[in-house]
Design an enzyme around this catalytic site. Sequence first.
Site, PDB file in Angstrom:
ATOM      1  N   GLY A 216      15.132  12.087  73.221  1.00 54.65           N
ATOM      2  CA  GLY A 216      15.117  13.026  74.337  1.00 54.65           C
ATOM      3  C   GLY A 216      14.975  12.284  75.643  1.00 54.65           C
ATOM      4  O   GLY A 216      15.138  11.058  75.690  1.00 54.65           O
ATOM      5  N   ASN A 217      14.712  12.985  76.723  1.00 54.89           N
ATOM      6  CA  ASN A 217      14.425  12.327  77.994  1.00 54.89           C
ATOM      7  C   ASN A 217      13.426  13.168  78.765  1.00 54.89           C
ATOM      8  O   ASN A 217      13.035  14.249  78.321  1.00 54.89           O
ATOM      9  CB  ASN A 217      15.720  12.079  78.782  1.00 54.89           C
TER      10      ASN A 217
END
Length: 405
Positions: A216-217
Amino acid sequence: MADDNLKGQRVLLCVGGGIAAYKALELVRRLREAGAQVQVAMTAGAQHFVTPLSFQALSGSPTRTTLWDSAAEASMGHIELARWADRILIAPATADLLAKLAHGFADDLVTTLCLATTAPITVAPAMNHRMWGHPATQANIATLRARGVQVIGPEDGPLAEGESGPGRLSEPGAIVAALSPQAESAVAIDQALKGLKVVVSAGPTYEDLDPVRYLGNRSSGKMGFAVADSARRRGAEVVLIAGPVHLATPAGVKRVDVRSAAQMREAVFAAFPADIYIGAAAVADYTPRAPAANKIKKSNESLALDLVRTPDILSEVAAQTQGLKLVVGFAAETENVAGYARGKLVAKHLDLIVANRVGVADGGFESDQNAMTAYWQDGERVFNPGAKTRLADDLIELIVERLNA
Ligand SMILES: Cc1cc2nc3c(=O)[nH]c(=O)nc-3n(C[C@H](O)[C@H](O)[C@H](O)COP(=O)(O)O)c2cc1C
């Protein structure tokens, strides 16, 4: 103010306990000049800053200062006052009042009046810029906005405590102007997107590695949500394609929740045709070639992931011709922000790109604050750093300008 824009309007001014309470005296004068009948209610905090007598002298009516007033409450005075008002203006609205209003508190006169009224409520916040930028305050403001409360300001500038930032009470003249029934048409920008459909993508994407892990980020989605809200308030039909975030849906916005880059692409194209696309999502560039069906076990000293490119949604959107008038991208960079942003503008054939530097204090991902610059083929605009909600309004204003350029 010479106009009598508020002629015949009964305005209940509620004054909160902030240093800007003294400016509320000027507000009473301006409201009356604009033709309004004014009554004033003060919080206990406000009375530490200005006296009820000053408001009484300027408004021509007794100032209400407490819920526990046996004379006034003989006839349920607070309900009468809540019914009397055509509109309620809270100025200055403290962080405390915003929190209480957002959560439906009624533990003093002002909050009880606000809960008991059916009149529209306007708040003009004023506070230290960190109090304003705090996630709690921003969440409270978003809740109030979503409920239809009109928010005026705060303005950017020097604050009482010697600091500078968003937190100043808007000028009394501007508050009175924004209250007038003509304000909507006077502020042409407010409905400038009427009749147009805007698709906004926001937040991160999660690319599953196995049933329990993902890549993810750190995108929070706050900027994209604020942009969607701003476009909606300017009259657009808005579809918000949201990655996995925990944010309230802006009022009147159609939200589609997705998880991965592939799902985001599908949802974006399903939302077309549209007039404007604003790609504010931080879409993963790579995704596992094949997510594991079962949890990957800890075995070897190192683990190599086989990743493949995800679809480039922004480029695909810019390349198709379903009647889009404007395609706007975001660039979150940690270095050479202008260079990368301009490169992306050209490479992806965008009409506008908004660059912000991430990985710095007080801006970028996760923060409520941001500093951004927008670039288009033959121009650029540096926005004043500040709250993402205000920057979203500034960006939509620029988008309206570029549409008409
Ligand atoms: C000198 C001083 C100045 C203050 N200025 C502000 C302000 O500008 N904005 C704000 O939200 N709170 C400010 N506060 C804090 C509020 O007064 C405090 O949160 C109070 O509980 C607010 O009560 P009220 O919301 O019922 O009016 C200030 C406090 C002091 C002592």
